[in-house]
Design a protein around this motif. Structure first.
Motif, PDB file in Angstrom:
ATOM      1  N   ASP A  35      30.535  27.661  14.203  1.00  0.00           N
ATOM      2  CA  ASP A  35      30.338  27.239  15.594  1.00  0.00           C
ATOM      3  C   ASP A  35      30.985  28.197  16.592  1.00  0.00           C
ATOM      4  O   ASP A  35      30.437  28.448  17.669  1.00  0.00           O
ATOM      5  CB  ASP A  35      30.913  25.831  15.796  1.00  0.00           C
ATOM      6  N   LYS A  36      32.131  28.760  16.225  1.00  0.00           N
ATOM      7  CA  LYS A  36      32.839  29.664  17.128  1.00  0.00           C
ATOM      8  C   LYS A  36      32.065  30.950  17.391  1.00  0.00           C
ATOM      9  O   LYS A  36      32.338  31.666  18.359  1.00  0.00           O
ATOM     10  CB  LYS A  36      34.222  30.004  16.558  1.00  0.00           C
ATOM     11  N   ASP A  37      31.083  31.242  16.521  1.00  0.00           N
ATOM     12  CA  ASP A  37      30.317  32.482  16.646  1.00  0.00           C
ATOM     13  C   ASP A  37      28.925  32.252  17.244  1.00  0.00           C
ATOM     14  O   ASP A  37      28.086  33.165  17.214  1.00  0.00           O
ATOM     15  CB  ASP A  37      30.178  33.154  15.280  1.00  0.00           C
ATOM     16  N   LYS A  38      28.661  31.058  17.773  1.00  0.00           N
ATOM     17  CA  LYS A  38      27.326  30.738  18.259  1.00  0.00           C
ATOM     18  C   LYS A  38      26.833  31.696  19.335  1.00  0.00           C
ATOM     19  O   LYS A  38      25.683  32.141  19.322  1.00  0.00           O
ATOM     20  CB  LYS A  38      27.302  29.301  18.796  1.00  0.00           C
ATOM     21  N   GLU A  39      27.710  32.016  20.291  1.00  0.00           N
ATOM     22  CA  GLU A  39      27.281  32.859  21.404  1.00  0.00           C
ATOM     23  C   GLU A  39      26.990  34.280  20.964  1.00  0.00           C
ATOM     24  O   GLU A  39      25.962  34.857  21.297  1.00  0.00           O
ATOM     25  CB  GLU A  39      28.341  32.846  22.506  1.00  0.00           C
ATOM     26  N   ILE A  40      27.912  34.851  20.182  1.00  0.00           N
ATOM     27  CA  ILE A  40      27.698  36.230  19.741  1.00  0.00           C
ATOM     28  C   ILE A  40      26.525  36.322  18.773  1.00  0.00           C
ATOM     29  O   ILE A  40      25.850  37.350  18.683  1.00  0.00           O
ATOM     30  CB  ILE A  40      28.988  36.807  19.100  1.00  0.00           C
ATOM     31  N   ALA A  41      26.253  35.227  18.064  1.00  0.00           N
ATOM     32  CA  ALA A  41      25.144  35.230  17.100  1.00  0.00           C
ATOM     33  C   ALA A  41      23.794  35.382  17.794  1.00  0.00           C
ATOM     34  O   ALA A  41      22.807  35.775  17.157  1.00  0.00           O
ATOM     35  CB  ALA A  41      25.165  33.960  16.266  1.00  0.00           C
ATOM     36  N   LYS A  42      23.730  35.079  19.081  1.00  0.00           N
ATOM     37  CA  LYS A  42      22.473  35.238  19.815  1.00  0.00           C
ATOM     38  C   LYS A  42      22.037  36.694  19.866  1.00  0.00           C
ATOM     39  O   LYS A  42      20.858  36.995  20.066  1.00  0.00           O
ATOM     40  CB  LYS A  42      22.618  34.691  21.239  1.00  0.00           C
ATOM     41  N   THR A  43      22.981  37.601  19.711  1.00  0.00           N
ATOM     42  CA  THR A  43      22.659  39.033  19.749  1.00  0.00           C
ATOM     43  C   THR A  43      22.362  39.587  18.365  1.00  0.00           C
ATOM     44  O   THR A  43      22.016  40.760  18.228  1.00  0.00           O
ATOM     45  CB  THR A  43      23.831  39.819  20.356  1.00  0.00           C
ATOM     46  N   VAL A  44      22.513  38.759  17.335  1.00  0.00           N
ATOM     47  CA  VAL A  44      22.318  39.216  15.954  1.00  0.00           C
ATOM     48  C   VAL A  44      20.822  39.263  15.628  1.00  0.00           C
ATOM     49  O   VAL A  44      20.110  38.282  15.853  1.00  0.00           O
ATOM     50  CB  VAL A  44      23.029  38.270  14.969  1.00  0.00           C
ATOM     51  N   PRO A  45      20.322  40.382  15.105  1.00  0.00           N
ATOM     52  CA  PRO A  45      18.937  40.418  14.637  1.00  0.00           C
ATOM     53  C   PRO A  45      18.796  39.483  13.422  1.00  0.00           C
ATOM     54  O   PRO A  45      19.379  39.734  12.365  1.00  0.00           O
ATOM     55  CB  PRO A  45      18.732  41.881  14.233  1.00  0.00           C
ATOM     56  N   MET A  46      18.051  38.393  13.594  1.00  0.00           N
ATOM     57  CA  MET A  46      17.923  37.412  12.512  1.00  0.00           C
ATOM     58  C   MET A  46      16.521  36.823  12.511  1.00  0.00           C
ATOM     59  O   MET A  46      15.980  36.472  13.553  1.00  0.00           O
ATOM     60  CB  MET A  46      18.972  36.304  12.658  1.00  0.00           C
ATOM     61  N   VAL A  47      15.957  36.708  11.320  1.00  0.00           N
ATOM     62  CA  VAL A  47      14.618  36.146  11.122  1.00  0.00           C
ATOM     63  C   VAL A  47      14.725  35.136   9.986  1.00  0.00           C
ATOM     64  O   VAL A  47      15.442  35.365   9.017  1.00  0.00           O
ATOM     65  CB  VAL A  47      13.593  37.245  10.758  1.00  0.00           C
ATOM     66  N   SER A  48      14.008  34.032  10.103  1.00  0.00           N
ATOM     67  CA  SER A  48      13.971  33.072   9.002  1.00  0.00           C
ATOM     68  C   SER A  48      12.560  33.001   8.434  1.00  0.00           C
ATOM     69  O   SER A  48      11.579  33.328   9.107  1.00  0.00           O
ATOM     70  CB  SER A  48      14.428  31.680   9.453  1.00  0.00           C
ATOM     71  N   VAL A  49      12.483  32.564   7.183  1.00  0.00           N
ATOM     72  CA  VAL A  49      11.200  32.426   6.498  1.00  0.00           C
ATOM     73  C   VAL A  49      11.035  30.971   6.080  1.00  0.00           C
ATOM     74  O   VAL A  49      11.986  30.360   5.566  1.00  0.00           O
ATOM     75  CB  VAL A  49      11.112  33.336   5.263  1.00  0.00           C
ATOM     76  N   CYS A  50       9.868  30.412   6.309  1.00  0.00           N
ATOM     77  CA  CYS A  50       9.470  29.041   5.953  1.00  0.00           C
ATOM     78  C   CYS A  50       9.859  28.017   6.994  1.00  0.00           C
ATOM     79  O   CYS A  50       9.087  27.107   7.290  1.00  0.00           O
ATOM     80  CB  CYS A  50      10.053  28.611   4.599  1.00  0.00           C
ATOM     81  N   TYR A 109      10.616  33.210  13.235  1.00  0.00           N
ATOM     82  CA  TYR A 109      10.456  32.795  11.847  1.00  0.00           C
ATOM     83  C   TYR A 109       8.998  32.887  11.401  1.00  0.00           C
ATOM     84  O   TYR A 109       8.075  32.806  12.199  1.00  0.00           O
ATOM     85  CB  TYR A 109      11.043  31.397  11.608  1.00  0.00           C
ATOM     86  N   ILE A 110       8.853  33.082  10.089  1.00  0.00           N
ATOM     87  CA  ILE A 110       7.554  33.228   9.449  1.00  0.00           C
ATOM     88  C   ILE A 110       7.295  31.962   8.646  1.00  0.00           C
ATOM     89  O   ILE A 110       8.153  31.543   7.856  1.00  0.00           O
ATOM     90  CB  ILE A 110       7.501  34.441   8.500  1.00  0.00           C
ATOM     91  N   THR A 111       6.131  31.367   8.797  1.00  0.00           N
ATOM     92  CA  THR A 111       5.867  30.113   8.106  1.00  0.00           C
ATOM     93  C   THR A 111       4.365  29.943   7.912  1.00  0.00           C
ATOM     94  O   THR A 111       3.578  30.857   8.191  1.00  0.00           O
ATOM     95  CB  THR A 111       6.449  28.930   8.909  1.00  0.00           C
TER      96      THR A 111
END
Length: 335
Positions: free
Chosen positions: A130-145, A156-158
Motif C-alpha cells: 500500500d505504501k508504494d501505490k503512488e509510485i507504482a503508477k509510474t511502473v510499466p505493468m501489464v496483466s494477462v487474463c 491488460y490482455i484478456t
C-alpha cells in the motif's frame, strides 16, 4: 577478464575506436574494424552488459509474476512472453508466488528498486504494498487474463469471458440441460464474476433457474475440482452438466465422477476453460473454451515494451479471440 582496454592496446587504437567498431562499424575504416574484430575474437572479449545497461538506464529484464506455474495455462502464457522478450532483447525473471502475497511483493519491488524494467502480472491482485501505490503508477505493468484491482487502470490482455460463458451455456442448453452447475475459481476475481454472469444471463433468458447449491467456489486447481464435484455428487438433486471455470478444475471433477462409477457424458456433462494441451487427449476429450495463451503472452510483452520506452498504447483493455471447442465430454441430458 578481457577488457576493451586490452583490445585497444592489442590493436593500437583508442577504446573509443574499439567501441565504435563494435557499435557503429560504418564509422570506422574497414582496415581498423577488421583488426578490432580479430583482436576481440583472439582475446575472447565480451562487452560489459551491466555497464551498458547502467549507461542506458535499463536492465533489459522484466519480471513475470505467476500464482501457480504448475498450471499449464500459465506456462503457455509465459512461453509467449519469453518468445517475444527474446526478440526484443529482454530477459525474463519468473516469480512463482504460490499465491503468497509477500512473495509477490518481493518480485514486484524489483521494478521499484531498478532491478527490472517492467512487470507482467498473471493475476488480478495489485502486487505492490500500500505504501508504494503512488509510485507504482509510474511502473510499466501489464496483466494477462484479468484486470488488476485498484484505482489505477493498468493495461491488460484478456478474452470476453462473459461472451464465452454465454456460448458455453447455450451449448449445454441446446443439449437439453436445465440443471447446470458451476465450479469457479477465486471468488474475488473479475474473471469469476464475468464467467458466472454470462452463464446466469443465458439461463435467465431461457427461464432456467440458477441453483446456488450447484455453484462451488475455490481455486483453479485439480484438487478444488475434485473436492467440489464430490460435494455436487453427494446432493440428492444434482446437476446434469457442470461448467468448470478452468481445465485444471475440470480434470479434478472428472476424476471424482469416475471414482463414483459414473460416465461422462452419459451421466453428467463437463465443460472446461483454457484448452490446455491435455484436453484433446483425455478420456473423454474435454469440451472447453480455447484461450490463445501464447499469443496473449506475446502481446503482453509487446505492450510492456512500449510502456518501458514511453510509447503510447492504443487501449487499456485488449480482447483476444476465443473459441468454444465441442468435444466428447458434453452430450444430451440423461433420461
Amino acid at each position: 577478464m578481457t577488457t576493451m582496454r586490452k583490445v585497444s592496446q592489442m590493436v593500437g587504437v583508442s577504446t573509443a575506436t574499439v567501441s565504435r567498431a563494435l557499435k557503429n562499424p560504418e564509422m570506422v575504416l574497414p582496415e581498423t574494424r577488421d583488426k578490432v574484430l580479430k583482436a576481440v575474437e583472439a582475446l575472447g572479449y565480451r562487452p560489459n552488459i551491466l555497464a551498458k545497461n547502467f549507461s542506458s538506464g535499463k536492465t533489459q529484464t522484466v519480471v513475470v509474476i505467476v500464482t501457480d506455474l504448475t498450471n499449464p495455462f500459465f506456462s503457455r502464457i509465459v512461453q509467449g512472453v519469453e518468445e517475444e522478450a527474446q526478440k526484443l532483447g529482454y530477459s525474463v525473471l519468473l516469480g512463482d508466488t504460490n499465491d503468497d502475497i509477500n512473495r509477490e511483493r518481493v518480485y514486484a519491488e524489483m521494478v521499484l528498486n531498478n532491478r527490472a524494467d517492467g512487470l507482467i502480472q498473471l493475476d488480478h491482485l495489485f502486487p505492490f504494498a500500500d505504501k508504494d501505490k503512488e509510485i507504482a503508477k509510474t511502473v510499466p505493468m501489464v496483466s494477462v487474463c484479468d484486470a488488476i484491482d485498484g484505482d489505477y487502470a493498468y493495461p491488460y490482455i484478456t478474452i470476453d469471458n462473459f461472451a464465452a460463458s454465454r456460448d458455453v451455456a447455450k451449448h449445454l442448453i441446446s443439449l437439453g440441460h436445465t440443471k447446470i452447475g458451476a465450479i469457479a475459481g477465486r471468488d474475488d476475481s473479475h474473471v469469476t464474476s464475468d464467467r458466472l454472469g454470462g452463464l446466469m444471463r443465458v439461463m435467465q433468458e431461457h427461464s432456467i433457474p440458477f441453483n446456488q447449491d450447484w455453484f462451488m467456489r475455490g481455486g483453479y486447481t485439480k484438487q478444488c475440482g475434485k473436492e467440489s464435484m464430490e460435494k455436487l455428487l453427494a446432493l440428492a438433486d444434482r446437476p446434469t452438466a457442470v461448467y468448470c471455470f478452468s481445465d485444471e478444475i475440470a480434470i479434478g471433477a472428472i476424476k471424482a465422477i469416475k471414482n463414483h462409477g459414473l460416465r461422462i457424458p452419459e451421466d453428467i456433462s463437463i465443460v472446461g476453460f483454457d484448452n490446455v494441451d491435455i484436453c484433446e487427449y483425455m478420456d473423454p476429450s474435454l469440451t472447453t473454451v480455447d484461450q490463445p495463451a501464447v499469443d496473449m503472452g506475446r502481446r503482453a510483452m509487446q505492450i510492456l515494451f512500449q510502456l518501458i520506452n514511453g510509447e503510447p498504447i492504443q487501449s487499456i483493455t485488449e480482447y483476444k479471440p476465443y473459441t468454444l471447442l465441442v468435444r466428447d465430454s458434453t452430450g444430451p441430458v440423461p433420461n
